[in-house]
Design a protein around this motif. Structure first.
Motif, PDB file in Angstrom:
ATOM      1  N   PHE A 113      44.121 -14.056  24.178  1.00  0.00           N
ATOM      2  CA  PHE A 113      43.551 -13.053  23.583  1.00  0.00           C
ATOM      3  C   PHE A 113      43.402 -11.704  24.447  1.00  0.00           C
ATOM      4  O   PHE A 113      42.950 -10.811  23.824  1.00  0.00           O
ATOM      5  CB  PHE A 113      42.374 -13.770  23.470  1.00  0.00           C
ATOM      6  CG  PHE A 113      42.052 -14.820  22.299  1.00  0.00           C
ATOM      7  CD1 PHE A 113      41.732 -14.354  21.131  1.00  0.00           C
ATOM      8  CD2 PHE A 113      42.281 -16.051  22.536  1.00  0.00           C
ATOM      9  CE1 PHE A 113      41.856 -15.310  20.005  1.00  0.00           C
ATOM     10  CE2 PHE A 113      42.451 -16.986  22.026  1.00  0.00           C
ATOM     11  CZ  PHE A 113      42.158 -16.822  20.470  1.00  0.00           C
ATOM     12  N   GLY A 114      43.644 -11.907  25.764  1.00  0.00           N
ATOM     13  CA  GLY A 114      43.635 -10.667  26.583  1.00  0.00           C
ATOM     14  C   GLY A 114      44.651  -9.564  26.056  1.00  0.00           C
ATOM     15  O   GLY A 114      44.505  -8.353  26.022  1.00  0.00           O
ATOM     16  N   LYS A 115      45.808 -10.157  25.785  1.00  0.00           N
ATOM     17  CA  LYS A 115      46.761  -9.170  25.315  1.00  0.00           C
ATOM     18  C   LYS A 115      46.559  -8.662  23.812  1.00  0.00           C
ATOM     19  O   LYS A 115      47.051  -7.416  23.636  1.00  0.00           O
ATOM     20  CB  LYS A 115      48.237  -9.927  25.130  1.00  0.00           C
ATOM     21  CG  LYS A 115      48.849 -10.106  26.509  1.00  0.00           C
ATOM     22  CD  LYS A 115      49.384  -8.973  27.420  1.00  0.00           C
ATOM     23  CE  LYS A 115      49.982  -9.076  28.486  1.00  0.00           C
ATOM     24  NZ  LYS A 115      50.564  -7.911  29.105  1.00  0.00           N
ATOM     25  N   CYS A 116      45.903  -9.471  23.244  1.00  0.00           N
ATOM     26  CA  CYS A 116      45.468  -8.965  21.856  1.00  0.00           C
ATOM     27  C   CYS A 116      44.273  -7.801  21.955  1.00  0.00           C
ATOM     28  O   CYS A 116      44.451  -6.862  21.508  1.00  0.00           O
ATOM     29  CB  CYS A 116      44.921 -10.063  20.996  1.00  0.00           C
ATOM     30  SG  CYS A 116      44.339  -9.667  19.249  1.00  0.00           S
ATOM     31  N   LYS A 117      43.422  -8.120  22.845  1.00  0.00           N
ATOM     32  CA  LYS A 117      42.540  -6.920  23.085  1.00  0.00           C
ATOM     33  C   LYS A 117      43.181  -5.593  23.682  1.00  0.00           C
ATOM     34  O   LYS A 117      42.624  -4.801  23.241  1.00  0.00           O
ATOM     35  CB  LYS A 117      41.470  -7.680  24.021  1.00  0.00           C
ATOM     36  CG  LYS A 117      40.344  -6.686  24.541  1.00  0.00           C
ATOM     37  CD  LYS A 117      39.276  -7.463  25.364  1.00  0.00           C
ATOM     38  CE  LYS A 117      37.931  -6.180  25.603  1.00  0.00           C
ATOM     39  NZ  LYS A 117      37.006  -7.005  26.511  1.00  0.00           N
ATOM     40  N   GLU A 118      44.253  -5.924  24.593  1.00  0.00           N
ATOM     41  CA  GLU A 118      44.865  -4.811  25.080  1.00  0.00           C
ATOM     42  C   GLU A 118      45.457  -4.077  24.078  1.00  0.00           C
ATOM     43  O   GLU A 118      45.495  -2.907  23.996  1.00  0.00           O
ATOM     44  CB  GLU A 118      45.778  -5.447  26.137  1.00  0.00           C
ATOM     45  CG  GLU A 118      46.736  -4.100  26.889  1.00  0.00           C
ATOM     46  CD  GLU A 118      47.852  -4.754  27.332  1.00  0.00           C
ATOM     47  OE1 GLU A 118      47.980  -4.353  28.804  1.00  0.00           O
ATOM     48  OE2 GLU A 118      48.556  -5.966  27.282  1.00  0.00           O
ATOM     49  N   PHE A 119      45.894  -4.700  23.161  1.00  0.00           N
ATOM     50  CA  PHE A 119      46.710  -3.831  22.004  1.00  0.00           C
ATOM     51  C   PHE A 119      45.547  -3.037  21.259  1.00  0.00           C
ATOM     52  O   PHE A 119      46.025  -1.946  20.898  1.00  0.00           O
ATOM     53  CB  PHE A 119      47.318  -5.015  20.977  1.00  0.00           C
ATOM     54  CG  PHE A 119      47.887  -4.241  19.842  1.00  0.00           C
ATOM     55  CD1 PHE A 119      49.235  -3.881  19.697  1.00  0.00           C
ATOM     56  CD2 PHE A 119      47.159  -4.345  18.395  1.00  0.00           C
ATOM     57  CE1 PHE A 119      49.732  -3.352  18.595  1.00  0.00           C
ATOM     58  CE2 PHE A 119      47.770  -3.577  17.336  1.00  0.00           C
ATOM     59  CZ  PHE A 119      49.031  -3.317  17.578  1.00  0.00           C
ATOM     60  N   PHE A 120      44.483  -3.531  20.856  1.00  0.00           N
ATOM     61  CA  PHE A 120      43.621  -2.765  19.932  1.00  0.00           C
ATOM     62  C   PHE A 120      43.018  -1.802  20.991  1.00  0.00           C
ATOM     63  O   PHE A 120      42.703  -0.573  20.388  1.00  0.00           O
ATOM     64  CB  PHE A 120      42.692  -3.415  19.600  1.00  0.00           C
ATOM     65  CG  PHE A 120      42.863  -4.409  18.291  1.00  0.00           C
ATOM     66  CD1 PHE A 120      43.021  -4.000  16.962  1.00  0.00           C
ATOM     67  CD2 PHE A 120      42.959  -5.834  18.624  1.00  0.00           C
ATOM     68  CE1 PHE A 120      43.430  -4.571  16.109  1.00  0.00           C
ATOM     69  CE2 PHE A 120      43.616  -6.599  17.441  1.00  0.00           C
ATOM     70  CZ  PHE A 120      43.694  -6.122  16.104  1.00  0.00           C
ATOM     71  N   GLU A 121      43.045  -1.810  22.054  1.00  0.00           N
ATOM     72  CA  GLU A 121      42.575  -0.629  23.366  1.00  0.00           C
ATOM     73  C   GLU A 121      43.511   0.221  23.210  1.00  0.00           C
ATOM     74  O   GLU A 121      43.175   1.554  23.178  1.00  0.00           O
ATOM     75  CB  GLU A 121      42.463  -1.238  24.565  1.00  0.00           C
ATOM     76  CG  GLU A 121      41.310  -2.200  24.571  1.00  0.00           C
ATOM     77  CD  GLU A 121      40.776  -2.771  25.947  1.00  0.00           C
ATOM     78  OE1 GLU A 121      42.029  -2.671  26.896  1.00  0.00           O
ATOM     79  OE2 GLU A 121      39.840  -3.400  26.502  1.00  0.00           O
ATOM     80  N   ILE A 122      44.757   0.021  23.120  1.00  0.00           N
ATOM     81  CA  ILE A 122      45.983   0.968  23.382  1.00  0.00           C
ATOM     82  C   ILE A 122      45.989   1.814  21.997  1.00  0.00           C
ATOM     83  O   ILE A 122      45.973   3.022  22.122  1.00  0.00           O
ATOM     84  CB  ILE A 122      47.208   0.317  23.417  1.00  0.00           C
ATOM     85  CG1 ILE A 122      47.332  -0.229  24.937  1.00  0.00           C
ATOM     86  CG2 ILE A 122      48.355   1.239  23.316  1.00  0.00           C
ATOM     87  CD1 ILE A 122      48.677  -1.086  25.289  1.00  0.00           C
ATOM     88  N   PHE A 123      45.751   1.302  21.015  1.00  0.00           N
ATOM     89  CA  PHE A 123      45.985   1.894  19.443  1.00  0.00           C
ATOM     90  C   PHE A 123      44.834   1.785  18.903  1.00  0.00           C
ATOM     91  O   PHE A 123      44.745   2.074  17.658  1.00  0.00           O
ATOM     92  CB  PHE A 123      47.130   1.061  18.776  1.00  0.00           C
ATOM     93  CG  PHE A 123      48.548   0.954  19.475  1.00  0.00           C
ATOM     94  CD1 PHE A 123      49.337   1.960  19.549  1.00  0.00           C
ATOM     95  CD2 PHE A 123      48.809  -0.290  19.705  1.00  0.00           C
ATOM     96  CE1 PHE A 123      50.677   1.845  20.139  1.00  0.00           C
ATOM     97  CE2 PHE A 123      50.127  -0.259  20.681  1.00  0.00           C
ATOM     98  CZ  PHE A 123      50.907   0.656  20.480  1.00  0.00           C
ATOM     99  N   ALA A 124      43.752   1.930  19.581  1.00  0.00           N
ATOM    100  CA  ALA A 124      42.478   1.899  18.885  1.00  0.00           C
ATOM    101  C   ALA A 124      42.255   3.284  18.034  1.00  0.00           C
ATOM    102  O   ALA A 124      41.928   3.237  16.956  1.00  0.00           O
ATOM    103  CB  ALA A 124      41.348   1.924  19.942  1.00  0.00           C
ATOM    104  N   GLU A 125      42.456   4.408  18.697  1.00  0.00           N
ATOM    105  CA  GLU A 125      42.262   5.816  18.061  1.00  0.00           C
ATOM    106  C   GLU A 125      43.036   5.600  16.676  1.00  0.00           C
ATOM    107  O   GLU A 125      42.806   6.319  15.770  1.00  0.00           O
ATOM    108  CB  GLU A 125      42.607   6.960  19.038  1.00  0.00           C
ATOM    109  CG  GLU A 125      42.494   8.320  18.174  1.00  0.00           C
ATOM    110  CD  GLU A 125      42.812   9.535  19.266  1.00  0.00           C
ATOM    111  OE1 GLU A 125      42.682  10.488  18.782  1.00  0.00           O
ATOM    112  OE2 GLU A 125      43.118   9.083  20.309  1.00  0.00           O
ATOM    113  N   GLU A 126      44.294   5.321  16.757  1.00  0.00           N
ATOM    114  CA  GLU A 126      45.303   5.269  15.538  1.00  0.00           C
ATOM    115  C   GLU A 126      44.909   4.383  14.485  1.00  0.00           C
ATOM    116  O   GLU A 126      44.591   4.737  13.203  1.00  0.00           O
ATOM    117  CB  GLU A 126      46.533   5.111  16.111  1.00  0.00           C
ATOM    118  CG  GLU A 126      47.585   4.840  14.745  1.00  0.00           C
ATOM    119  CD  GLU A 126      49.018   4.381  15.215  1.00  0.00           C
ATOM    120  OE1 GLU A 126      49.770   4.039  14.342  1.00  0.00           O
ATOM    121  OE2 GLU A 126      49.286   4.510  16.349  1.00  0.00           O
TER     122      GLU A 126
END
Length: 630
Positions: A113-126
C-alpha cells in the motif's frame, strides 16, 4: 496508411545497427560510435519488438517503478502513437488509463500500500482532474476485504490477461503501420535482389546447358549423315572414308567449349622469376616497397639496402642498389613514412639497444648515405619490436619491450614532426603469465584514425589513436600473431599466426570469423638437414651467414595483398592464393619458383602484379617475381 506484411524482426534492426556502425568506423566517427553503443544498450523499445515491449511494461509494474512505466509509455506515444490516424487516439488513451490501473491493482493485491500511495502522490495533479479516477484515491487506505463492488472486475485475473493481450495487439498494429526508415528495409531488399539474381543465373545456366545439348545433337546428326554418305560410295574409296572419319573426329574434339579446352590443356596462373640480387651477405629479415613502388628496401640483421624499382622498361625489373645503410645496431622492423607520402621519402628502422638502454628508431633518406634522424625517449623500451606510420606520415606507433623483463612492454603514438609522445596506450596483460603482451605486428587503417595490433599472446586489438584502451580485442590464435593486415575495403582483417592458419575477422563484431584456411607445406622438408640450417626448434632456425657467423632466425609467417585485394602471397610456404576478396574458399594457385620455398618476407608491388621476396638462406637473395594470368 499502408500496412506492411508484418513487423520487422530483431535481425532486421540488428543489421541496420551494424550498417550504421560500419559507416561510423569507415568515416572515423569514433566518438559518435561510442555514443551510439551506449544508447543501444539503453534501448527503451527493446529492438522495436512488441513482445519485449510488453514484457518491459510488466517488469516495471511488478518492480513497482511507476516513473519508468509512464516514461516508456510517453516515449512510445511520442515515437509511434502520435503518427497514427485520429481514430486510434481514443484507444491509446484508454490503454494508458488501464495500464495505470493495472499498476495500482498490483500494489493492492501484493499488499504494498505504500507504493500505491506513492503512485497517487506522484500523479495526483493529473489524476484528480479526471472524474474516473476520483474513487481510486481511496484504495491505498482499504484492504482487499473492504473493496467496493465497482473495483472487483479490475482485481480479476481475466481482466488483467485481456488487458495484456489488448496492449500487445495494439502495439503490434502500430508497429505494422508506422513507416520505417529505409535502412531497416535495406537487408530485406538485398535478400530479394540476391534471390532474383540467383534465379536469373540458374536460368542462364539451364539455357546454356540446353544450347550445348542442342549443338551436340546437331553434331551427332551431321556425323551420321556424313557416315551414311561415305558408306554409299564404292569400295575403291574405303581408304578415303577412313581418312575422312578421322578428320571428322578430330574436328569434333576441337569444337569443345572454351572451359573444357582450358581444363584439358591445364592452363593456369604462373609465377616467374624476373630478377635476383645476391648482394646481401646475411639472411634477409624484411622487405618493403615504398608507397609509390619506385623504391624497395631489404634489411638484414644490421644493414639495409634500397633498390630502384625501374618500372619504365620492364615492370618490376630493378636497375640496381641505390644506397646501403650500416645501422650498427640490430634491426627488428622497418617501415616507409606513410602511404600518401610520395616526396621526401624516409625509411624508418626499429632497433635493439645492445647496452640495455632505451631502443631507438633511425630515419634514413634514399638520397643520403647517413642517418638523417634518430628517435628515442623514456617511453621506448630496449627493443623496438614493431612500428607503423599513418598514411600522411605524421604519426608513428611504436611497440617496444625489454627481452629480459617481459613485464616491461610499451605502445605509444609519436608525432614525427615534433617528436613528441601523443598517446601512451594500455598494453593489456594476459592472465596466464601475468605479463604485458608484446606487440609484433601493426597496421593503420586508410585514414589513420585507428590501427590494429597482433601480439605474442595471440590477441588482436584495435585502437583509436587518441584513446588509451583498445576499442575491441579478441583471441585470434592460440599463441603468437605473426602478421595482421586490413582487407583492401577495410570491412575485415586478415591475420596469420604460428599455428599456420590464416583467418579473416569481422571488424564489426569482435572475434567473429568470416573465413579461415590452413597453410599447406609450412615447413619445407628440404630445409631440415641443409648445411646452413643447423638447428630447427620451436620456430627458430640457426643459420650460418657470412664469415662463419651464425644467426638465430625466427621462422614466422609474412603475407601481402595484391593491389586489387584479390590475391594474397604468404611465406612460408611462399604460396600465392586467389579468391581472398570473396567469401568463397581460397585457392592456392602457384608456388614462387625457387629451390627453397622458405622465404623470410614478401611484399606485393602497390600497382603491379609483382612480388618482392627475401630469402634467409644460401645466397641471401632478393628476388622479384611476376604473376602471369592464364
Amino acid at each position: 496508411m499502408e500496412r506492411r506484411e508484418g513487423n520487422p524482426s530483431t535481425a532486421d534492426f540488428q543489421k541496420a545497427d551494424e550498417l550504421v556502425r560500419e559507416y561510423l568506423i569507415f568515416r572515423g566517427f569514433l566518438k559518435t560510435l561510442n555514443v551510439f553503443g551506449i544508447e543501444r544498450k539503453n534501448d527503451k523499445v527493446k529492438g522495436v519488438q512488441p513482445d519485449r515491449i510488453v514484457e518491459q511494461f510488466q517488469s516495471y509494474i511488478t518492480n513497482f517503478d511507476p516513473l519508468n512505466l509512464i516514461d516508456l509509455w510517453k516515449y512510445m506515444e511520442a515515437q509511434f502513437f502520435s503518427r497514427l490516424d485520429a481514430r486510434f487516439v481514443k484507444t491509446a488513451r484508454k490503454l494508458e488509463q488501464s495500464l495505470k490501473r493495472l499498476y495500482v491493482v498490483n500494489c493492492v493485491q501484493t499488499g504494498n500500500f505504500g507504493k500505491c500511495k506513492e503512485f497517487f502522490e506522484i500523479f495526483a495533479e493529473e489524476l484528480s482532474a479526471d472524474d474516473e479516477w476520483r474513487s481510486w484515491f481511496m484504495l491505498p487506505f482499504l484492504r482487499n476485504t473492504e473493496l467496493p463492488p465497482e473495483f472487483e472486475p479490475y482485481f480479476q485475473k481475466q481482466w488483467q490477461e485481456i488487458f495484456i493481450v489488448s496492449i500487445h495487439n495494439f502495439i503490434s498494429m502500430v508497429l505494422a503501420n508506422v513507416p520505417l526508415p529505409q535502412i531497416v528495409q535495406f537487408d530485406k531488399l538485398k535478400r530479394e535482389n540476391a534471390s532474383l539474381l540467383s534465379t536469373t543465373e540458374a536460368q542462364q545456366r539451364e539455357l546454356y546447358s540446353l544450347h550445348n545439348s542442342l549443338n551436340q545433337y546437331k553434331k551427332k546428326c551431321q556425323s551420321l549423315i556424313d557416315r551414311g554418305a561415305v558408306a554409299a560410295k564404292s569400295s575403291s574409296r574405303r581408304s578415303l572414308y577412313s581418312s575422312d572419319s578421322c578428320s571428322s573426329k578430330a574436328s569434333l574434339l576441337c569444337m569443345k567449349p572454351p572451359d573444357e579446352r582450358d581444363e584439358a590443356t591445364g592452363e593456369d596462373y604462373g609465377c616467374r622469376l624476373i630478377r635476383e640480387y645476391k648482394g646481401h651477405r646475411d639472411p634477409i629479415q624484411g622487405v618493403r616497397f615504398s608507397a609509390d613502388g619506385t623504391l624497395l628496401a631489404a634489411c638484414t640483421r644490421d644493414k639495409v639496402k634500397i633498390f630502384n624499382a625501374g618500372l619504365d622498361d620492364l615492370p618490376g625489373q630493378p636497375t640496381g642498389s641505390v644506397v646501403t645503410f650500416d645501422c650498427m645496431m640490430e634491426i627488428n622492423c622497418m617501415e616507409w613514412n606513410g602511404i600518401n607520402v610520395h616526396i621526401n621519402k624516409r625509411l624508418l628502422t626499429g632497433h635493439t639497444n645492445p647496452t640495455g638502454g632505451h631502443g631507438c628508431i633511425k630515419v634514413w633518406s634514399p638520397d643520403r648515405p647517413k642517418c638523417v634522424g634518430e628517435i628515442s625517449n623514456e617511453h621506448i623500451q630496449q627493443r623496438v619490436a614493431a612500428i607503423t606510420v599513418n598514411p600522411s606520415g605524421t604519426i608513428c606507433i611504436i611497440a617496444s619491450d625489454n627481452p629480459q623483463y617481459l613485464a616491461e612492454c610499451s605502445l605509444i603514438a609519436l608525432n614525427l614532426k615534433h617528436q613528441k609522445v601523443d598517446t601512451i596506450f594500455e598494453v593489456v596483460s594476459d592472465g596466464g603469465t601475468h605479463r604485458s603482451a608484446t606487440v609484433q605486428t601493426m597496421e593503420f587503417n586508410h585514414n589513420g584514425s585507428c590501427f590494429v595490433t597482433g601480439a605474442d599472446d595471440g590477441q588482436v586489438r584495435m585502437y583509436d589513436v587518441k584513446q588509451r584502451s583498445p576499442l575491441m580485442s579478441w583471441q585470434a590464435h592460440p599463441r603468437s600473431v605473426d602478421c595482421v593486415h586490413w582487407k583492401h575495403d577495410e570491412t575485415s582483417l586478415f591475420t596469420v599466426g604460428n599455428d599456420h592458419v590464416i583467418t579473416e575477422w569481422s571488424i564489426h563484431k569482435a572475434g567473429q570469423v568470416l573465413n579461415t584456411f590452413q597453410l599447406a607445406n609450412c615447413l619445407v622438408p628440404s630445409v631440415i638437414g641443409r648445411s646452413d640450417a643447423v638447428e630447427y626448434n620451436g620456430g627458430w632456425l640457426d643459420i650460418l651467414g657470412s664469415n662463419a657467423r651464425r644467426t638465430k632466425y625466427l621462422l614466422s609467417h609474412d603475407f601481402s595483398f595484391s593491389p586489387n585485394g584479390g590475391h594474397l602471397v604468404v611465406t612460408p610456404p611462399s604460396l600465392v592464393y586467389q579468391g581472398v576478396d570473396s567469401r568463397d574458399a581460397h585457392t592456392d594457385i602457384c608456388f614462387l619458383p625457387v629451390q627453397e620455398s622458405l622465404m623470410s618476407s614478401v611484399h606485393w608491388h602497390p600497382t603491379h602484379n609483382l612480388v618482392f621476396a627475401g630469402a634467409p638462406m644460401n645466397g641471401t637473395s632478393v628476388m622479384f617475381f611476376q604473376l602471369d594470368p592464364p
